[in-house]
Design a protein around this motif. Structure first.
Motif, PDB file in Angstrom:
ATOM      1  N   ASP A 176     -15.912  -3.495  -4.466  1.00  0.00           N
ATOM      2  CA  ASP A 176     -15.077  -2.152  -4.225  1.00  0.00           C
ATOM      3  C   ASP A 176     -13.697  -2.196  -4.390  1.00  0.00           C
ATOM      4  O   ASP A 176     -13.112  -3.312  -4.287  1.00  0.00           O
ATOM      5  N   LEU A 177     -12.923  -1.379  -5.020  1.00  0.00           N
ATOM      6  CA  LEU A 177     -11.710  -1.125  -5.253  1.00  0.00           C
ATOM      7  C   LEU A 177     -10.963  -0.353  -4.158  1.00  0.00           C
ATOM      8  O   LEU A 177     -11.302   0.365  -3.696  1.00  0.00           O
ATOM      9  N   ASP A 178     -10.170  -0.951  -3.596  1.00  0.00           N
ATOM     10  CA  ASP A 178      -9.548  -0.552  -2.271  1.00  0.00           C
ATOM     11  C   ASP A 178      -7.955  -0.944  -2.402  1.00  0.00           C
ATOM     12  O   ASP A 178      -7.290  -1.853  -2.906  1.00  0.00           O
ATOM     13  N   GLN A 179      -7.250   0.202  -1.578  1.00  0.00           N
ATOM     14  CA  GLN A 179      -5.867   0.102  -1.876  1.00  0.00           C
ATOM     15  C   GLN A 179      -5.452  -0.917  -1.147  1.00  0.00           C
ATOM     16  O   GLN A 179      -4.166  -1.472  -1.437  1.00  0.00           O
ATOM     17  N   SER A 180      -5.860  -1.641  -0.239  1.00  0.00           N
ATOM     18  CA  SER A 180      -5.299  -2.689   0.700  1.00  0.00           C
ATOM     19  C   SER A 180      -5.501  -4.025   0.011  1.00  0.00           C
ATOM     20  O   SER A 180      -4.821  -4.939   0.472  1.00  0.00           O
ATOM     21  N   ARG A 181      -6.173  -4.124  -1.106  1.00  0.00           N
ATOM     22  CA  ARG A 181      -6.418  -5.422  -1.761  1.00  0.00           C
ATOM     23  C   ARG A 181      -5.114  -5.856  -2.387  1.00  0.00           C
ATOM     24  O   ARG A 181      -4.404  -4.968  -2.751  1.00  0.00           O
ATOM     25  N   ARG A 235      -5.279  -4.237  -9.274  1.00  0.00           N
ATOM     26  CA  ARG A 235      -4.173  -4.990  -8.793  1.00  0.00           C
ATOM     27  C   ARG A 235      -3.817  -6.125  -9.894  1.00  0.00           C
ATOM     28  O   ARG A 235      -3.598  -7.325  -9.837  1.00  0.00           O
ATOM     29  N   LYS A 252       0.913  -1.126   0.100  1.00  0.00           N
ATOM     30  CA  LYS A 252       0.022  -0.027  -0.103  1.00  0.00           C
ATOM     31  C   LYS A 252       0.919   1.272   0.140  1.00  0.00           C
ATOM     32  O   LYS A 252       0.682   2.073  -0.584  1.00  0.00           O
ATOM     33  N   LYS A 271      -3.065  -8.637  -5.441  1.00  0.00           N
ATOM     34  CA  LYS A 271      -3.437  -9.073  -6.443  1.00  0.00           C
ATOM     35  C   LYS A 271      -3.954 -10.536  -6.551  1.00  0.00           C
ATOM     36  O   LYS A 271      -3.472 -11.539  -5.665  1.00  0.00           O
TER      37      LYS A 271
END
Lengths: 376, 376
Positions: free
Chosen positions: B70-75, A288, A267, B77
């Motif tokens: 949802d797109l989330d920075q913590s997800r 991603r 992140k 690949k």
């Protein structure tokens, strides 16, 4: 306790910028924004003792502008960088292409790929811009009694070119064939003897995690692990699990491997050479899609070679407090890649693929360091 | 008689929308429009008895918004989907590419193709974004005495990856080689044992029509027949010809195969799991260029895996009346594909080809479910 605070800060949301928190990804906003990296100066002990763990704002734009060479009509082919990617096998062909074409798109003059014979026509077909050498071999193609001869032949093919390269990227799409990895171990040894910087990603990390001696103590090596690769490195090197004290752990890891630079992707990207830790958390994308690590490795390779030229040329006159080209290259590569991902995402949203990010590398760099005015 | 009326309704012209009948395909119009699916609740008997066969308006937009993560920075690949296409032989290479790249363009993180050795370099060369495994074999390349060994080897290669996949697409460009189809039958059995959803199209439908036991009773299977493939299925399963009572017939067909989901492609797409029937007739294109079925199969695979994640996470708290991820994924895939075809056709008219539709998938989804606002 102070470190805890710092680490919490290092996990602030992305798209945080130095002067304000404008979140828009428009070109004008990008141009006005200045990158922020968070800097944890000195070693962990030093931070604890002196309290210097407080967040410092370091301007990545200045680093990128300093190390990016001026374009000049008198320069000749190769001076802006000659990069080689070691990777590409029967199974994987996209990854080495992504790394190699990214190097060109950042601004290197020449970009090579050393891959297996099976992978070569495919990688060549992706782009005529790359120089693709079909020299690596996998076990299924080599009889036991021929291994020594073939291995020497592979090394001789790479050695012919080695001195011309400013940086190697080892690992994208390399696969895990034992014979191939043995050959790549030798390539790393030769590169190291010749003081050629190396960026290690993907299956290259699988190799060096099991053979730390290949990179240990080599200050011109950058390792770019993702979450899982980092976990394996920590287990192997520190004999422990990944903990919440990310800053201290990456510092210990880099120190333990003798001052190689670790670029821990996440992140926020954490960068350490065992002496200092930097966090790059600006911009980025929530997509991603596979392949973004390959862009990063190719980008870091170019910036590392530029940073090395810059440090050599400026010596003690450098305006930058950081002097390690591996750290400078990692910071610049991380920031430009994250910004390119953000630009691509603002255009393509969920359907963003790696190729879209590569096409945004040029704009990502140009917004910070315009080439036009200096070279015309 | 009521059913007759309903079926007539389900065959209304394309580009029909819920609130009005604006036919323009401009972006603003798309944004204002809301999808209509027509819903025939309950079984045929239920419809007949209760009279619930009257047309209901169900908002596809709501389904798509609910199941799209949802797109989330913590997800990291892979969390947005890891899809594999089983297909691609000496004769066919375009179809598996179309299916696999469509999965990426919808928003999956990773997309694989398992094909024959001959097809591999060609499919790889279409795009570096895909991971292409040259593991399938056709009879011409295998001696009778080696068949068992080779078959086991193929299975082992696929099994190495199987647990990582969120959905398989079986059939695009598969061909009808008996040895290859035997191997694919085993792959289906393994996927089923591991509860991995499967979307079956093209020559995969030829295979399962002749071996219904492969999918019978597997609720995570979606069959996507076109007119001719549907005709063969009906003959084989219902021992009858296709009749005008399309709604009842697709319901019976799905029920007879033990609750698999049938996505019957046509002027309107009819979707049934043997319990309910949905009709998606919005948007679409009059162009019938080959390859659109491949886009649909790749798209359904992604939405099915997203719907499964959504149902697992929300459980009984789901706001959707439909709970079957195979039906939800089929509705979403059908609608997004039809809309993409309409966008592409509005730009390219008669010269629209499959690649143009694939390039419109992102916009098709983005108009309904913007990625930007949720993730920044």
């Amino acid at each position: 306790m102070l470190m805890k605070h710092v680490i919490m800060n290092s996990q602030l949301p992305l798209l945080c910028c130095a002067n304000n928190c404008m979140l828009l990804a428009s070109s004008r906003v990008f141009r006005r924004q200045r990158f922020l990296i968070r800097s944890f100066g000195g070693s962990i002990d030093h931070c604890r003792n002196s309290g210097s763990g407080k967040m410092q704002s370091v301007d990545v734009d200045d680093i990128i502008r300093a190390i990016t060479p001026d374009l000049d009509q008198s320069r000749h082919k190769g001076q802006a960088g000659n990069i080689a990617v070691i990777g590409g096998c029967r199974e994987y062909t996209g990854a080495p292409y992504f790394a190699a074409i990214s190097a060109l798109k950042i601004g290197a003059d020449l970009s090579h790929v050393f891959c297996t014979k099976d992978a070569s026509p495919v990688i060549k077909s992706y782009s005529p811009e790359l120089i693709v050498h079909p020299v690596l071999e996998e076990s299924y193609n080599v009889r036991d009694e021929d291994k020594k001869i073939i291995s020497n032949k592979v090394l001789a093919e790479v050695d012919k070119w080695l001195e011309r390269f400013d940086c190697l990227v080892i690992g994208p799409g390399l696969g895990r064939d034992p014979f191939l990895l043995d050959c790549v171990s030798e390539i790393i040894r030769h590169a190291r003897q010749s003081n050629i910087p190396i960026v290690i990603d993907g299956d290259g990390l699988f190799l060096v995690t099991n053979h730390l001696e290949l990179v240990s103590g080599y200050a011109l090596a950058v390792l770019t692990p993702n979450v899982n690769e980092y976990k394996r490195l920590v287990q192997k090197v520190l004999n422990s699990e990944v903990n919440d004290d990310a800053t201290q752990q990456v510092l210990s890891l880099a120190k333990q491997i003798g001052g190689v630079t670790i670029l821990k992707k996440g992140k926020s990207d954490l960068i350490s050479d065992g002496d200092t830790v930097k966090s790059v958390s600006v911009y980025g994308s929530p997509r991603r899609c596979g392949g973004q690590g390959d862009i990063l490795s190719g980008s870091v390779a170019v910036f590392l070679s530029w940073a090395r030229q810059y440090i050599k040329a400026s010596g003690q006159d450098s305006n930058l407090s950081l002097k390690n080209p591996a750290v400078l290259g990692s910071i610049a590569g991380s920031a430009i890649m994250r910004k390119a991902a953000s630009i691509a995402f603002s255009n393509k949203k969920r359907s963003t693929v790696t190729g879209d990010i590569i096409e945004s590398l040029g704009k990502s760099l140009e917004d910070i360091c315009p080439a036009g005015s200096s070279c015309l």
